[in-house]
Design a protein around this motif. Structure first.
Motif, PDB file in Angstrom:
ATOM      1  N   SER A  90       0.847  -1.237   0.072  1.00  0.00           N
ATOM      2  CA  SER A  90      -0.004   0.089  -0.031  1.00  0.00           C
ATOM      3  C   SER A  90       0.952   1.159  -0.038  1.00  0.00           C
ATOM      4  O   SER A  90       0.271   2.406  -0.355  1.00  0.00           O
ATOM      5  CB  SER A  90      -1.000  -0.032   1.024  1.00  0.00           C
ATOM      6  OG  SER A  90      -0.611  -0.719   1.991  1.00  0.00           O
ATOM      7  N   ASP A  91       2.137   1.178   0.557  1.00  0.00           N
ATOM      8  CA  ASP A  91       3.169   2.425   0.252  1.00  0.00           C
ATOM      9  C   ASP A  91       2.933   2.823  -1.082  1.00  0.00           C
ATOM     10  O   ASP A  91       3.140   3.919  -1.303  1.00  0.00           O
ATOM     11  CB  ASP A  91       4.487   1.759   0.628  1.00  0.00           C
ATOM     12  CG  ASP A  91       4.850   1.430   2.068  1.00  0.00           C
ATOM     13  OD1 ASP A  91       3.865   1.830   2.680  1.00  0.00           O
ATOM     14  OD2 ASP A  91       5.833   1.009   2.447  1.00  0.00           O
ATOM     15  N   ASN A 161      -2.376   2.806  13.255  1.00  0.00           N
ATOM     16  CA  ASN A 161      -0.782   2.642  13.549  1.00  0.00           C
ATOM     17  C   ASN A 161      -0.107   4.002  13.954  1.00  0.00           C
ATOM     18  O   ASN A 161      -0.092   4.689  13.091  1.00  0.00           O
ATOM     19  CB  ASN A 161      -0.066   2.002  12.349  1.00  0.00           C
ATOM     20  CG  ASN A 161       1.218   1.808  12.648  1.00  0.00           C
ATOM     21  OD1 ASN A 161       1.908   1.764  13.755  1.00  0.00           O
ATOM     22  ND2 ASN A 161       2.189   1.408  11.508  1.00  0.00           N
ATOM     23  N   ASP A 192      -7.365   3.700   5.551  1.00  0.00           N
ATOM     24  CA  ASP A 192      -6.255   2.895   5.684  1.00  0.00           C
ATOM     25  C   ASP A 192      -6.755   1.450   6.612  1.00  0.00           C
ATOM     26  O   ASP A 192      -6.501   1.918   7.583  1.00  0.00           O
ATOM     27  CB  ASP A 192      -5.019   3.559   5.872  1.00  0.00           C
ATOM     28  CG  ASP A 192      -3.934   2.796   5.721  1.00  0.00           C
ATOM     29  OD1 ASP A 192      -3.918   1.176   5.378  1.00  0.00           O
ATOM     30  OD2 ASP A 192      -2.537   3.144   5.831  1.00  0.00           O
ATOM     31  N   TYR A 195      -4.916  -2.947   9.025  1.00  0.00           N
ATOM     32  CA  TYR A 195      -5.205  -3.738   9.987  1.00  0.00           C
ATOM     33  C   TYR A 195      -6.746  -4.199  10.383  1.00  0.00           C
ATOM     34  O   TYR A 195      -6.838  -4.703  11.396  1.00  0.00           O
ATOM     35  CB  TYR A 195      -4.494  -3.098  11.436  1.00  0.00           C
ATOM     36  CG  TYR A 195      -3.183  -2.674  11.394  1.00  0.00           C
ATOM     37  CD1 TYR A 195      -2.013  -3.678  11.391  1.00  0.00           C
ATOM     38  CD2 TYR A 195      -2.729  -1.211  10.900  1.00  0.00           C
ATOM     39  CE1 TYR A 195      -0.852  -3.314  11.231  1.00  0.00           C
ATOM     40  CE2 TYR A 195      -1.443  -1.020  10.612  1.00  0.00           C
ATOM     41  CZ  TYR A 195      -0.525  -1.936  10.898  1.00  0.00           C
ATOM     42  OH  TYR A 195       0.730  -1.911  10.703  1.00  0.00           O
ATOM     43  N   THR A 219      -4.215  -4.102   2.584  1.00  0.00           N
ATOM     44  CA  THR A 219      -2.867  -4.892   2.269  1.00  0.00           C
ATOM     45  C   THR A 219      -2.769  -6.318   2.702  1.00  0.00           C
ATOM     46  O   THR A 219      -3.554  -6.725   3.538  1.00  0.00           O
ATOM     47  CB  THR A 219      -1.564  -4.117   3.020  1.00  0.00           C
ATOM     48  OG1 THR A 219      -0.279  -4.679   2.732  1.00  0.00           O
ATOM     49  CG2 THR A 219      -2.070  -4.107   4.567  1.00  0.00           C
ATOM     50  N   SER A 221      -0.030  -7.474   3.742  1.00  0.00           N
ATOM     51  CA  SER A 221       1.310  -7.407   4.684  1.00  0.00           C
ATOM     52  C   SER A 221       0.940  -7.921   5.676  1.00  0.00           C
ATOM     53  O   SER A 221       1.986  -8.549   6.415  1.00  0.00           O
ATOM     54  CB  SER A 221       1.986  -6.126   4.470  1.00  0.00           C
ATOM     55  OG  SER A 221       2.516  -5.709   3.195  1.00  0.00           O
ATOM     56  N   LYS A 222      -0.135  -7.723   6.469  1.00  0.00           N
ATOM     57  CA  LYS A 222      -0.035  -8.088   7.700  1.00  0.00           C
ATOM     58  C   LYS A 222      -0.601  -8.987   8.187  1.00  0.00           C
ATOM     59  O   LYS A 222      -0.791  -9.687   9.372  1.00  0.00           O
ATOM     60  CB  LYS A 222      -1.062  -6.775   8.633  1.00  0.00           C
ATOM     61  CG  LYS A 222      -0.876  -5.406   8.161  1.00  0.00           C
ATOM     62  CD  LYS A 222       0.702  -5.132   8.627  1.00  0.00           C
ATOM     63  CE  LYS A 222       1.102  -3.686   7.993  1.00  0.00           C
ATOM     64  NZ  LYS A 222       2.413  -3.431   8.355  1.00  0.00           N
ATOM     65  N   ARG A 229       4.571  -8.202  -1.076  1.00  0.00           N
ATOM     66  CA  ARG A 229       4.281  -6.555  -1.374  1.00  0.00           C
ATOM     67  C   ARG A 229       2.966  -6.419  -2.284  1.00  0.00           C
ATOM     68  O   ARG A 229       3.082  -6.216  -3.420  1.00  0.00           O
ATOM     69  CB  ARG A 229       5.355  -5.926  -2.012  1.00  0.00           C
ATOM     70  CG  ARG A 229       6.872  -5.940  -1.762  1.00  0.00           C
ATOM     71  CD  ARG A 229       7.068  -5.431  -0.037  1.00  0.00           C
ATOM     72  NE  ARG A 229       6.575  -3.979  -0.081  1.00  0.00           N
ATOM     73  CZ  ARG A 229       5.740  -3.379   0.887  1.00  0.00           C
ATOM     74  NH1 ARG A 229       4.945  -4.091   1.376  1.00  0.00           N
ATOM     75  NH2 ARG A 229       5.485  -2.086   0.534  1.00  0.00           N
TER      76      ARG A 229
HETATM   77  N1  PMP Z   1      -0.713   1.434   6.287  1.00  0.00           N
HETATM   78  C1  PMP Z   1      -0.474   1.232   7.540  1.00  0.00           C
HETATM   79  C2  PMP Z   1      -1.298   1.970   8.433  1.00  0.00           C
HETATM   80  C3  PMP Z   1       0.614   0.628   7.841  1.00  0.00           C
HETATM   81  O1  PMP Z   1       1.041   0.454   8.973  1.00  0.00           O
HETATM   82  C4  PMP Z   1       1.584  -0.041   6.998  1.00  0.00           C
HETATM   83  C5  PMP Z   1       2.802  -0.824   7.148  1.00  0.00           C
HETATM   84  N2  PMP Z   1       3.515  -0.375   8.270  1.00  0.00           N
HETATM   85  C6  PMP Z   1       1.313   0.339   5.744  1.00  0.00           C
HETATM   86  C7  PMP Z   1       0.193   1.175   5.301  1.00  0.00           C
HETATM   87  C8  PMP Z   1       1.902  -0.159   4.331  1.00  0.00           C
HETATM   88  O2  PMP Z   1       1.841  -1.524   4.103  1.00  0.00           O
HETATM   89  P1  PMP Z   1       2.376  -2.279   2.895  1.00  0.00           P
HETATM   90  O3  PMP Z   1       3.398  -3.404   3.332  1.00  0.00           O
HETATM   91  O4  PMP Z   1       1.124  -2.881   2.108  1.00  0.00           O
HETATM   92  O5  PMP Z   1       3.046  -1.098   1.987  1.00  0.00           O
END
Ligand code: PMP
Length: 358
Positions: A90-91, A161, A192, A195, A219, A221-222, A229
Motif C-alpha cells: 500500500s506504500d 498505527n 487505510d 489492520y 494490504t 502485508s499484515k 508486497r
Molecule cells: N498502512 C499502514 C497503516 C501501515 O501500518 C503500513 C505498514 N506499516 C502500511 C500501510 C504499508 O503496508 P504495505 O506493506 O502494504 O506497504
C-alpha cells in the motif's frame, strides 16, 4: 574542486530535508517490531508452485493489469474488479494517490509515517492534526483545517498505527460527508484498513457505494504476506482510472500476482492465523496490564502500544536480550510498540520485559 556534498544542493529541498524511512534490519532472536504476521501462511502449499506456468514464462513481463489477482480479490471482497487497483504494497498506492491528486494532505498524528514522508518527497504540503486524549480524531481541529486548508486527500489509518484503536465511525463519516465532492471543500477520504482483519469493527467497505469520495486501502502485508508486497485500493472506478494513469506499467511482479491470487482463493489458513493473533493479542494485553510500570493501550490491530517510564532504556534492554520491538521516539514519545507474535514469542517478550523492568 567539486565535492560530493555539492550533490545535495541539486536535490529538491523537500527531499533534502527528509530522512530515509528507518527500515534497517536489526539482528534479533524475537522480531516484534514491524507488525508482520508471525506465521508464513500458505508455506506448505508453496512447493506446488514450482511446477506452475509462471516459472516457465519468466521471460515475459507480468500481466500489467493483474487480472488474476484482481479477480481473486473481487470474489473475496465481493466488489467489482473495476473498483480495484493493486500496488506494490500500500506504500506504493499512497505514492500514487498523492501523485494523482496532489496536496495539501491531511492526517491525524501519531499515525503511519509514510503519508507525511511521501507528501514531502513529492513537494506537497502536509497537515498533521494531533489526535485527542482518547486517540480519536479531534473533530474541531480537523474540521477547521479542512475548511481553511482544503486538503485534496485525508488519510485515516483505522485501526491506527501506532495507537491500535479504530477511530469512531461517526467521526469518519462526518468527515466524508463534509468533504463530499459537491461541498465547498471537496476531498478524498482514504481509510487505510491495513489492520482491519484484526478488528472487531466491520470497516468501511460496505459503505463504498454510498460515498464517491471514500477510498479504502488494504494490504496483504499484515496477514502473512509482507514479502509479496501486495496492497490494493478500493474506490469508485473514476478514481481508480485516474490513479491508474500514474501507475508504473508492471508494478506487481509475476510471483506476487500469482501467489497472492492463490492465497486469496485459499483463505482457511490465513483466517485461522488471524484468529490466533487476535486471541494472543488479548492474552498479551491482559498480561501487560499486570506489569507495574507498563500501560498498554487496547488494540484492534496486530500490535500493542505501551507507555513505559524509560522507553529508550527498556527498548535497549530488550534488544540486548534479543527481543526487538519498535521504539516510538519522535512519533509517540515514551512509548514502545510490540507486534503480537506466536505464543512462544510473546512469552519470551513478557519474561524479558519483566526482567528489564527489574
Ligand atoms: N498502512 C499502514 C497503516 C501501515 O501500518 C503500513 C505498514 N506499516 C502500511 C500501510 C504499508 O503496508 P504495505 O506493506 O502494504 O506497504
Amino acid at each position: 574542486m567539486q565535492h560530493t556534498s555539492d550533490i545535495r544542493k541539486l536535490v529538491r529541498p523537500g527531499v533534502r530535508d527528509l530522512s530515509a524511512y528507518n527500515a534497517k534490519e536489526i539482528p534479533c532472536r524475537v522480531k516484534l517490531d514491524a507488525n508482520e504476521s508471525p506465521y508464513s501462511a500458505f508455506s506448505n502449499q508453496l512447493s506446488a508452485f514450482s511446477n506452475k506456468k509462471i516459472f516457465k514464462t519468466l521471460n515475459r513481463y507480468p500481466d500489467p493489469e493483474a487480472k488474476g489477482l484482481k479477480s481473486a480479490l473481487s470474489k473475496n471482497l465481493k466488489i467489482r474488479p473495476e473498483n480495484i487497483l493493486v500496488g506494490n504494497g500500500s506504500d506504493e498506492l499512497i505514492y500514487y494517490l498523492i501523485t494523482t491528486f496532489g496536496g495539501p494532505i491531511l492526517y491525524p498524528v501519531p499515525t503511519f509515517s509514510m503519508y507525511g514522508i511521501i507528501a514531502k518527497a513529492l513537494g506537497e504540503k502536509d497537515i498533521a492534526i494531533p489526535l485527542d486524549g482518547e486517540f480519536d480524531i479531534d473533530m474541531e481541529r480537523t474540521m477547521s483545517a479542512v475548511k481553511r486548508e482544503r486538503p485534496k486527500l485525508i488519510f485515516l489509518s483505522s485501526p491506527n498505527n501506532p495507537t491500535g484503536n479504530c477511530f469512531s465511525t461517526e467521526r469518519i463519516l462526518k468527515i466524508i460527508e463534509i468533504t463530499s465532492l459537491v461541498s465547498r471543500h471537496p476531498s478524498l477520504v482514504v481509510v487505510d484498513e491495513a489492520y482491519q482483519p484484526f478488528s472487531s469493527e466491520k470497516g468501511f467497505l460496505p459503505l463504498l457505494g454510498d460515498y464517491t469520495n471514500l477510498v479504502i486501502m488494504r494490504t496483504l502485508s499484515k496477514i502473512g504476506f509482507a514479502g509479496l508486497r501486495v496492497g490494493f485500493l478500493i474506490a469508485d472506478p473514476i478514481i481508480i482510472n485516474e490513479v491508474n494513469k500514474v501507475r508504473l506499467p508492471f508494478n506487481l511482479n509475476s510471483y506476487s500476482q500469482s501467489i497472492a491470487a492463490a492465497a486469496l482463493r485459499n483463505r482457511k489458513e490465513t483466517a485461522l492465523n488471524i484468529k490466533l493473533i487476535v486471541s494472543e493479542r488479548e492474552r498479551l494485553f491482559n498480561e501487560l496490564e499486570k506489569i507495574k510500570g507498563i500501560i498498554p493501550y487496547p488494540s484492534e490491530a496486530n500490535f500493542i502500544l505501551l507507555r513505559v517510564k524509560n522507553a529508550d532504556k527498556i527498548y535497549k534492554g530488550l534488544l540486548k536480550k534479543g527481543v526487538l520491538v519498535r521504539n516510538m521516539k519522535g512519533i509517540a514519545d515514551g512509548c514502545l510498540r510490540v507486534t503480537v507474535g506466536t505464543k512462544k514469542e510473546n512469552d519470551i517478550f513478557l519474561k524479558t520485559v519483566r526482567k528489564v523492568l527489574g
